[in-house]
Design a protein around this motif. Structure first.
Motif, PDB file in Angstrom:
ATOM      1  N   GLN A   1       0.821  -1.209   0.000  1.00 44.50           N
ATOM      2  CA  GLN A   1       0.000   0.000   0.000  1.00 44.50           C
ATOM      3  C   GLN A   1       0.854   1.257   0.000  1.00 44.50           C
ATOM      4  O   GLN A   1       0.498   2.265  -0.619  1.00 44.50           O
ATOM      5  N   GLN A   2       1.976   1.218   0.700  1.00 45.56           N
ATOM      6  CA  GLN A   2       2.876   2.370   0.722  1.00 45.56           C
ATOM      7  C   GLN A   2       3.385   2.681  -0.684  1.00 45.56           C
ATOM      8  O   GLN A   2       3.398   3.839  -1.120  1.00 45.56           O
ATOM      9  N   ALA A   3       3.812   1.638  -1.401  1.00 45.60           N
ATOM     10  CA  ALA A   3       4.310   1.826  -2.761  1.00 45.60           C
ATOM     11  C   ALA A   3       3.198   2.317  -3.678  1.00 45.60           C
ATOM     12  O   ALA A   3       3.411   3.216  -4.517  1.00 45.60           O
ATOM     13  N   ALA A   4       2.000   1.730  -3.521  1.00 48.39           N
ATOM     14  CA  ALA A   4       0.867   2.138  -4.351  1.00 48.39           C
ATOM     15  C   ALA A   4       0.482   3.589  -4.092  1.00 48.39           C
ATOM     16  O   ALA A   4       0.096   4.321  -5.009  1.00 48.39           O
ATOM     17  N   LEU A   5       0.583   4.025  -2.843  1.00 47.81           N
ATOM     18  CA  LEU A   5       0.283   5.410  -2.504  1.00 47.81           C
ATOM     19  C   LEU A   5       1.222   6.359  -3.234  1.00 47.81           C
ATOM     20  O   LEU A   5       0.790   7.373  -3.796  1.00 47.81           O
ATOM     21  N   ILE A   6       2.509   6.045  -3.215  1.00 51.96           N
ATOM     22  CA  ILE A   6       3.498   6.901  -3.878  1.00 51.96           C
ATOM     23  C   ILE A   6       3.164   7.058  -5.352  1.00 51.96           C
ATOM     24  O   ILE A   6       3.184   8.166  -5.906  1.00 51.96           O
ATOM     25  N   VAL A   7       2.841   5.950  -6.007  1.00 51.88           N
ATOM     26  CA  VAL A   7       2.516   5.987  -7.437  1.00 51.88           C
ATOM     27  C   VAL A   7       1.239   6.771  -7.683  1.00 51.88           C
ATOM     28  O   VAL A   7       1.157   7.596  -8.603  1.00 51.88           O
ATOM     29  N   LYS A   8       0.237   6.532  -6.864  1.00 49.63           N
ATOM     30  CA  LYS A   8      -1.041   7.240  -7.005  1.00 49.63           C
ATOM     31  C   LYS A   8      -0.848   8.748  -6.880  1.00 49.63           C
ATOM     32  O   LYS A   8      -1.348   9.526  -7.707  1.00 49.63           O
ATOM     33  N   LEU A   9      -0.120   9.163  -5.853  1.00 56.60           N
ATOM     34  CA  LEU A   9       0.105  10.591  -5.639  1.00 56.60           C
ATOM     35  C   LEU A   9       0.916  11.198  -6.775  1.00 56.60           C
ATOM     36  O   LEU A   9       0.661  12.335  -7.195  1.00 56.60           O
ATOM     37  N   ALA A  10       1.908  10.461  -7.285  1.00 57.05           N
ATOM     38  CA  ALA A  10       2.728  10.962  -8.389  1.00 57.05           C
ATOM     39  C   ALA A  10       1.877  11.197  -9.636  1.00 57.05           C
ATOM     40  O   ALA A  10       2.021  12.215 -10.318  1.00 57.05           O
ATOM     41  N   LYS A  11       0.981  10.268  -9.925  1.00 59.94           N
ATOM     42  CA  LYS A  11       0.123  10.397 -11.103  1.00 59.94           C
ATOM     43  C   LYS A  11      -0.820  11.591 -10.984  1.00 59.94           C
ATOM     44  O   LYS A  11      -1.205  12.199 -11.982  1.00 59.94           O
ATOM     45  N   GLU A  12      -1.178  11.924  -9.738  1.00 57.50           N
ATOM     46  CA  GLU A  12      -2.116  13.033  -9.500  1.00 57.50           C
ATOM     47  C   GLU A  12      -1.406  14.357  -9.205  1.00 57.50           C
ATOM     48  O   GLU A  12      -2.076  15.362  -8.932  1.00 57.50           O
ATOM     49  N   ASN A  13      -0.081  14.357  -9.259  1.00 57.25           N
ATOM     50  CA  ASN A  13       0.710  15.548  -8.900  1.00 57.25           C
ATOM     51  C   ASN A  13       0.419  16.014  -7.480  1.00 57.25           C
ATOM     52  O   ASN A  13       0.393  17.208  -7.193  1.00 57.25           O
TER      53      ASN A  13
ATOM     54  N   ASN B   1      -0.267  25.824  -3.235  1.00 61.27           N
ATOM     55  CA  ASN B   1       0.839  25.797  -4.200  1.00 61.27           C
ATOM     56  C   ASN B   1       2.217  25.828  -3.559  1.00 61.27           C
ATOM     57  O   ASN B   1       3.189  26.263  -4.175  1.00 61.27           O
ATOM     58  N   LEU B   2       2.334  25.360  -2.322  1.00 62.59           N
ATOM     59  CA  LEU B   2       3.635  25.315  -1.664  1.00 62.59           C
ATOM     60  C   LEU B   2       4.593  24.397  -2.416  1.00 62.59           C
ATOM     61  O   LEU B   2       4.181  23.383  -2.992  1.00 62.59           O
ATOM     62  N   ALA B   3       5.868  24.732  -2.395  1.00 59.25           N
ATOM     63  CA  ALA B   3       6.899  23.914  -3.048  1.00 59.25           C
ATOM     64  C   ALA B   3       7.729  23.199  -1.993  1.00 59.25           C
ATOM     65  O   ALA B   3       8.027  23.753  -0.936  1.00 59.25           O
ATOM     66  N   ASN B   4       8.099  21.963  -2.281  1.00 62.28           N
ATOM     67  CA  ASN B   4       8.946  21.196  -1.369  1.00 62.28           C
ATOM     68  C   ASN B   4       9.663  20.109  -2.155  1.00 62.28           C
ATOM     69  O   ASN B   4       9.553  20.047  -3.397  1.00 62.28           O
ATOM     70  N   CYS B   5      10.403  19.255  -1.479  1.00 65.49           N
ATOM     71  CA  CYS B   5      11.176  18.206  -2.152  1.00 65.49           C
ATOM     72  C   CYS B   5      10.301  17.337  -3.042  1.00 65.49           C
ATOM     73  O   CYS B   5      10.706  16.927  -4.141  1.00 65.49           O
ATOM     74  N   PHE B   6       9.082  17.036  -2.578  1.00 65.20           N
ATOM     75  CA  PHE B   6       8.193  16.158  -3.318  1.00 65.20           C
ATOM     76  C   PHE B   6       7.586  16.830  -4.546  1.00 65.20           C
ATOM     77  O   PHE B   6       6.923  16.171  -5.341  1.00 65.20           O
ATOM     78  N   SER B   7       7.785  18.139  -4.708  1.00 68.22           N
ATOM     79  CA  SER B   7       7.295  18.794  -5.914  1.00 68.22           C
ATOM     80  C   SER B   7       7.981  18.222  -7.147  1.00 68.22           C
ATOM     81  O   SER B   7       7.363  18.082  -8.203  1.00 68.22           O
ATOM     82  N   CYS B   8       9.262  17.916  -6.995  1.00 68.05           N
ATOM     83  CA  CYS B   8      10.025  17.353  -8.115  1.00 68.05           C
ATOM     84  C   CYS B   8      10.336  15.868  -7.914  1.00 68.05           C
ATOM     85  O   CYS B   8      10.323  15.094  -8.867  1.00 68.05           O
ATOM     86  N   HIS B   9      10.631  15.473  -6.681  1.00 66.51           N
ATOM     87  CA  HIS B   9      10.903  14.063  -6.379  1.00 66.51           C
ATOM     88  C   HIS B   9       9.574  13.383  -6.038  1.00 66.51           C
ATOM     89  O   HIS B   9       9.255  13.122  -4.881  1.00 66.51           O
ATOM     90  N   SER B  10       8.799  13.084  -7.065  1.00 64.38           N
ATOM     91  CA  SER B  10       7.424  12.640  -6.845  1.00 64.38           C
ATOM     92  C   SER B  10       7.199  11.154  -7.093  1.00 64.38           C
ATOM     93  O   SER B  10       6.183  10.604  -6.660  1.00 64.38           O
ATOM     94  N   GLY B  11       8.100  10.506  -7.801  1.00 62.00           N
ATOM     95  CA  GLY B  11       7.874   9.121  -8.203  1.00 62.00           C
ATOM     96  C   GLY B  11       7.576   8.994  -9.676  1.00 62.00           C
ATOM     97  O   GLY B  11       7.281   7.909 -10.175  1.00 62.00           O
ATOM     98  N   SER B  12       7.645  10.111 -10.387  1.00 59.50           N
ATOM     99  CA  SER B  12       7.470  10.125 -11.836  1.00 59.50           C
ATOM    100  C   SER B  12       8.836  10.259 -12.490  1.00 59.50           C
ATOM    101  O   SER B  12       9.613  11.139 -12.134  1.00 59.50           O
ATOM    102  N   SER B  13       9.133   9.385 -13.441  1.00 64.61           N
ATOM    103  CA  SER B  13      10.445   9.422 -14.090  1.00 64.61           C
ATOM    104  C   SER B  13      10.468  10.470 -15.193  1.00 64.61           C
ATOM    105  O   SER B  13       9.432  10.980 -15.615  1.00 64.61           O
ATOM    106  N   TYR B  14      11.656  10.745 -15.690  1.00 63.12           N
ATOM    107  CA  TYR B  14      11.794  11.679 -16.809  1.00 63.12           C
ATOM    108  C   TYR B  14      11.118  11.135 -18.061  1.00 63.12           C
ATOM    109  O   TYR B  14      10.789  11.889 -18.968  1.00 63.12           O
ATOM    110  N   SER B  15      10.920   9.813 -18.114  1.00 67.39           N
ATOM    111  CA  SER B  15      10.265   9.176 -19.261  1.00 67.39           C
ATOM    112  C   SER B  15       8.769   9.003 -19.043  1.00 67.39           C
ATOM    113  O   SER B  15       8.106   8.270 -19.784  1.00 67.39           O
TER     114      SER B  15
END
Length: 490
Positions: free
Chosen positions: A377-389, A429-443
């Motif tokens: 569930q932890q891994a799935a959460l990361i992916v879900k949040l990344a897809k939703e920004n 619209n706060l910015a933090n580490c997770f703004s860019c390190h979200s779980g989404s690759s450059y591809s």
């Protein structure tokens, strides 16, 4: 660290999670995930009224043990407090900076490995303890930070800030396994793999010691750095001072990494949101004495430079967002308790440190609420949040915890906000580490392992045959996309 006492029911949940851990790890298929919480309510019932303090066994600094991170650690519970994350952050920093054979542990290549931004091993140079080739900051503007020349009237010269990256053997080994799995298609590009507990990344900022007046140099950790010359191939050994450090690591139940940051205490002021200005009556390394209003001092135009030189500041003290009344904004994190815990542990450590590191402070950390979740569930959460920004979202009900506008003034100087005016900054619209390190690759693939940019770049070079220049274009495009998204949120 102090462990959290839980009721019998919570203890039973922990045992069940532990029993399922192995099987969950084996079944990390993209098509087989459990439902995850779409939002969360912050539970402050476990936040003790007692202050958040350092532990006695951390000192003396020469004997600081590595923090407990895996099974049986303070993170191996169903409900956590923010204090354990602050304690891990400080103890990990003290551990990586503890002196061994005349050097901090993180500069011992047999313990922690210096790598490039693409996770390649750095070839060490004779007579130097760190190799410095990188000067561009993260962010689509490729910001280059220079010091305030007035900070050292003896030279009255500005110096460019450099960066080094270091990682643990645990993370390097896992990265190579993931690389092989991705290359052979045993691991799909979209996946739920996670880096193991003990994975560690450090990013460190340095500057030529001549940027610092001679009567203040003893307050900085200094060492010999091999600084690359303008020809791009040769080096000059130079005494350099350490300015700041990101300490980023995986602990039990937190595959998103804890993102902690530290700064020297004489670098820059915090923005005063009540007075609507950043101000100091003395020269700072990055801020000339006087004041500035607005975000010009932390705004950079690619190919031009900072909008306002020598006026860099920390947008929010400890990365905790406040309003024009000076009070914490209503976010996903319990405040002011979290802010007070950071302040308390900083004071506690400072009262016990006896070496040069007493001049550095903890500026906060950020992580996700994964309480009562299985590893799957932890891994799935990361992916879900990344897809939703939404990985770094700070709104009420979001999963981000800790310092919700977390940054380091020496490393994210110009990405502390993506807004055009300071009046536009708000909870959405706060910015933090997770703004860019979200779980989404450059591809545009999704996985917890893409939270690491150096790993993502490693895959792009090794498996996808991308050049460093091509990776920079992909990285900048991703970060520009996120900046545009955050600007759209009001």
């Amino acid at each position: 660290m102090k462990t959290v006492t839980v009721a019998f029911k919570s203890m039973l949940v922990v045992v069940l999670l532990s029993l399922c851990f192995t099987s969950c790890k084996k079944e990390k298929k993209a098509e087989a995930v459990e439902d995850v919480k779409t939002e969360t309510t912050y539970n402050s019932t476990l936040e003790a009224d007692a202050p958040c303090l350092s532990e006695a066994n951390w000192f003396p600094h020469s004997q600081t043990p590595a923090p407990a991170e895996g099974k049986g650690s303070p993170f191996d519970v169903s409900e956590t407090t923010n204090c354990i994350f602050h304690q891990w952050s400080w103890q990990k920093f003290l551990w990586v900076t503890k002196p061994e054979n005349g050097l901090p542990l993180f500069l011992d290549q047999s313990k922690i490995i210096q790598v490039t931004s693409s996770m390649e091993l750095v070839s060490q140079q004779t007579g130097a303890n760190v190799v410095l080739t990188d000067i561009e900051q993260a962010g689509f503007a490729d910001g280059i930070l220079k010091t305030n020349p007035a900070y050292n009237p003896e030279s009255n010269t500005e110096y460019t800030v450099h960066y080094s990256i270091h990682t643990s053997d645990i993370m390097m080994k896992a990265a190579n396994e993931f690389k092989a799995g991705l290359a052979s298609n045993k691991i799909p590009a979209d996946n739920f793999e996670t880096f193991p507990v003990g994975s560690l990344e450090l990013k460190v900022s340095w500057v030529d010691v001549n940027a610092i007046p001679s009567n203040k140099r003893a307050n900085y950790f200094t060492t010999t750095g091999a600084v690359i010359n303008s020809d791009g191939t040769t080096y000059t050994n130079t005494t350099v001072a350490l300015l700041g450090m990101h300490v980023v690591g995986v602990v039990e139940n937190h595959p998103e990494f804890i993102w902690a940051t530290f700064e020297h205490n004489d670098i820059a002021p915090n923005y005063d949101w009540v007075a609507n200005e950043a101000n100091t009556t003395t020269e700072k390394l990055l801020f000339s004495k006087g004041s500035t209003t607005g975000i010009d001092g932390i705004t950079y135009t690619k190919g031009v430079g900072p909008k306002l030189a020598d006026k860099a500041f920390d947008l929010f003290q400890f990365g905790v967002p406040v309003g024009t009344d000076g009070k914490p904004l209503t976010t996903s994190q319990s405040e002011p308790k979290n802010f007070n815990h950071i302040k308390e542990i900083n004071k506690s450590v400072a009262n016990n440190l006896k070496d040069v590191w007493v001049n550095y402070f903890y500026n906060g950390s950020i992580w996700l609420d994964t309480d009562e979740m299985t590893p799957q569930q932890q891994a799935a959460l990361i992916v879900k949040l990344a897809k939703e920004n939404k990985t770094g979202s700070a709104v009420v009900g979001a999963h981000a915890r800790g310092s919700l506008n977390n940054s380091n003034v020496t490393m994210e100087t110009f990405t502390q906000t993506f807004q055009s005016d300071i009046s536009e900054i708000d909870v959405a619209n706060l910015a933090n580490c997770f703004s860019c390190h979200s779980g989404s690759s450059y591809s545009s693939n999704y996985s917890p392992i893409y939270l690491s940019h150096i790993f993502d770049s490693y895959i792009q070079t090794k498996n996808n045959n991308k050049t460093e220049e091509e990776i920079d274009v992909m990285k900048n495009a991703q970060q520009q996309k996120m900046a545009t998204f955050l600007k759209s949120l009001k």
